[in-house]
Each structure stands twice: as structure tokens, then as C-alpha cells.
Design a protein around this motif. Structure first.
Motif, PDB file in Angstrom:
ATOM      1  N   ARG A 199       0.859  -1.189   0.000  1.00 39.24           N
ATOM      2  CA  ARG A 199       0.000   0.000   0.000  1.00 39.24           C
ATOM      3  C   ARG A 199       0.889   1.230   0.000  1.00 39.24           C
ATOM      4  O   ARG A 199       2.098   1.135   0.153  1.00 39.24           O
ATOM      5  N   THR A 206      -7.050   1.573   5.659  1.00 38.16           N
ATOM      6  CA  THR A 206      -7.857   0.361   5.520  1.00 38.16           C
ATOM      7  C   THR A 206      -9.077   0.408   6.442  1.00 38.16           C
ATOM      8  O   THR A 206     -10.131  -0.118   6.092  1.00 38.16           O
ATOM      9  N   GLU A 234     -12.550  -1.800   4.711  1.00 35.30           N
ATOM     10  CA  GLU A 234     -12.047  -3.173   4.644  1.00 35.30           C
ATOM     11  C   GLU A 234     -12.683  -3.989   3.522  1.00 35.30           C
ATOM     12  O   GLU A 234     -11.999  -4.785   2.863  1.00 35.30           O
ATOM     13  N   THR A 285      -7.545  -5.690   4.718  1.00 36.90           N
ATOM     14  CA  THR A 285      -7.061  -5.301   6.046  1.00 36.90           C
ATOM     15  C   THR A 285      -5.559  -5.462   6.209  1.00 36.90           C
ATOM     16  O   THR A 285      -4.947  -4.808   7.049  1.00 36.90           O
TER      17      THR A 285
END
Length: 215
Positions: free
Chosen positions: A45, A51, A55, A60
Motif C-alpha cells: 500500500r 484500511t 475493509e 485489512t
């Protein structure tokens, strides 16, 4: 302070190391990709992409988080902090942000300290950005976006690469899934978003990556 060679785990014949590169495009909203993303071995990421609260669409798990002093967030103890260094501050910041505090100014406010595992820090040589800009993008754009850099990194360390959350929305705006768009003509700024996405589509057509376009 940081390990000279990051331990990414050696690929073995009996395992296939799968990577999800998760961008911050608004096209992730309503995508339902969360469980699919979390199924990957490595999940990259970037910047301030959260997150929590998203989700179902973004997942997650995070194994590698790419960020800069200007986009820093706290990380859990099992996530690699990845810095694509290209200015002097990018080299100074990881050490100071994890020890005494980083108090230099930049084009936007910088959080002085962050939480991260100092044994899981990766600072890439600035030559990597030069390589991506010249070889992959033919010098288009001022310099590559963080997302595109993360994609090229994934292609170097992963067996299979799946890409999520890249590209503009259906109206051509380059907005984020965690923001409410106020500027209806929001572009990709100094990055060559259109050219980067063209490369993504070419890689997908060649089946080098799998591109999930979202909602």
C-alpha cells in the motif's frame, strides 16, 4: 540503524509468491476486492491510504507500505516501511522519524515521529526512481507516481502481480477512495497518469500482471 539487506523471503519451488499492489484510486469504492487483496502473500500500500472503514473494498492486511515524510502514517510491527528516496530529506527522514524526531519543513506539514519496526525499513537507492522514469516511462511526467514505483518494485520481487486501485474514475478524475472530491477536474498533477495507466494496460494485455479495474 536499518538492516543493509531487507529479508523478503526467498522464493521456493513449492510456493508462488503473489503480490497485490493497492493504489488509492476512487475506483476501489464499492469494488468488494477486500478479501481478494488479503489473500496475497505480499500486499503493498502507499501514502495515506487507510484500511479502517474500507475493509470490504481494500482489505485489512499490509506487508509493505510505501510513504514519504509528507504522507507518513504509523505502521504496525509486522509491516515494512518502504521509502523511494529521491531528495535529501527522504534519506534523513526515516532515521530521525524513528528516533529523535524529524523537524524539517517541506511543501506540506511533516509528522515529526512515526511508529514502525526499524528492522523492517527499506530505503531504495534514488537510482531506482531514475530507472523507472527513464526506462519504463520514457521520461514522461516530472517523475513517476508512488503507485507506479510500487508496481515496478513488485515486478522485481514477486512471482505474480495483481494491481488494484489505479486509474481515473469514470469521469476522468484522479481522486482517492477515502476522499470526497471537490474539484471536478482533478488530474494527476506532476505525474503522467495517462501514460502510467497505458503501461499498466499493456502489461495486463501481455499477462505480465492482472489489472483489477474496480467499480
Amino acid at each position: 540503524m536499518f538492516p543493509p539487506i531487507p529479508n523478503l523471503g526467498e522464493p521456493r519451488p513449492d510456493t508462488c509468491r503473489t503480490c497485490a499492489v493497492v493504489g488509492n484510486s476512487v475506483n476501489l469504492k464499492g469494488s468488494g476486492y477486500g478479501s481478494l487483496i488479503d489473500h496475497h502473500n505480499i500486499i503493498i500500500r502507499m501514502n495515506a491510504g487507510p484500511t479502517k472503514g474500507y475493509e470490504e473494498d481494500v482489505g485489512t492486511k499490509t506487508t509493505h507500505h510505501v510513504m514519504y515524510p509528507e504522507s507518513a502514517v504509523d505502521l504496525d510491527n509486522s509491516t515494512h516501511l518502504v521509502v523511494f528516496a529521491f531528495k535529501i530529506q527522504d534519506l534523513e527522514w526515516p532515521i530521525k522519524a524513528l528516533t529523535t524526531g524529524f523537524y524539517a519543513t517541506s511543501y506540506r506539514k511533516v509528522t515529526p515521529k512515526i511508529k514502525a519496526n526499524k528492522d523492517l525499513v527499506m530505503v531504495l537507492n534514488p537510482a531506482f526512481m531514475k530507472y523507472v522514469h527513464e526506462v519504463w516511462l520514457k521520461r514522461r511526467g516530472t517523475y513517476p507516481s508512488t503507485g507506479f514505483m510500487a508496481l515496478v518494485l513488485a515486478l522485481h520481487i514477486c512471482d505474480e502481480v495483481d494491481v488494484f486501485g489505479f486509474g481515473a474514475d469514470s469521469n476522468g478524475n484522479w481522486s482517492h477512495y477515502f476522499e470526497v472530491l471537490k474539484n471536478k477536474k482533478y488530474g494527476s498533477g506532476i505525474h503522467s497518469g495517462t501514460n502510467e495507466y497505458t503501461v499498466l494496460k499493456q502489461l495486463a494485455n501481455e499477462k505480465t500482471i492482472k489489472l483489477y479495474k474496480g467499480s
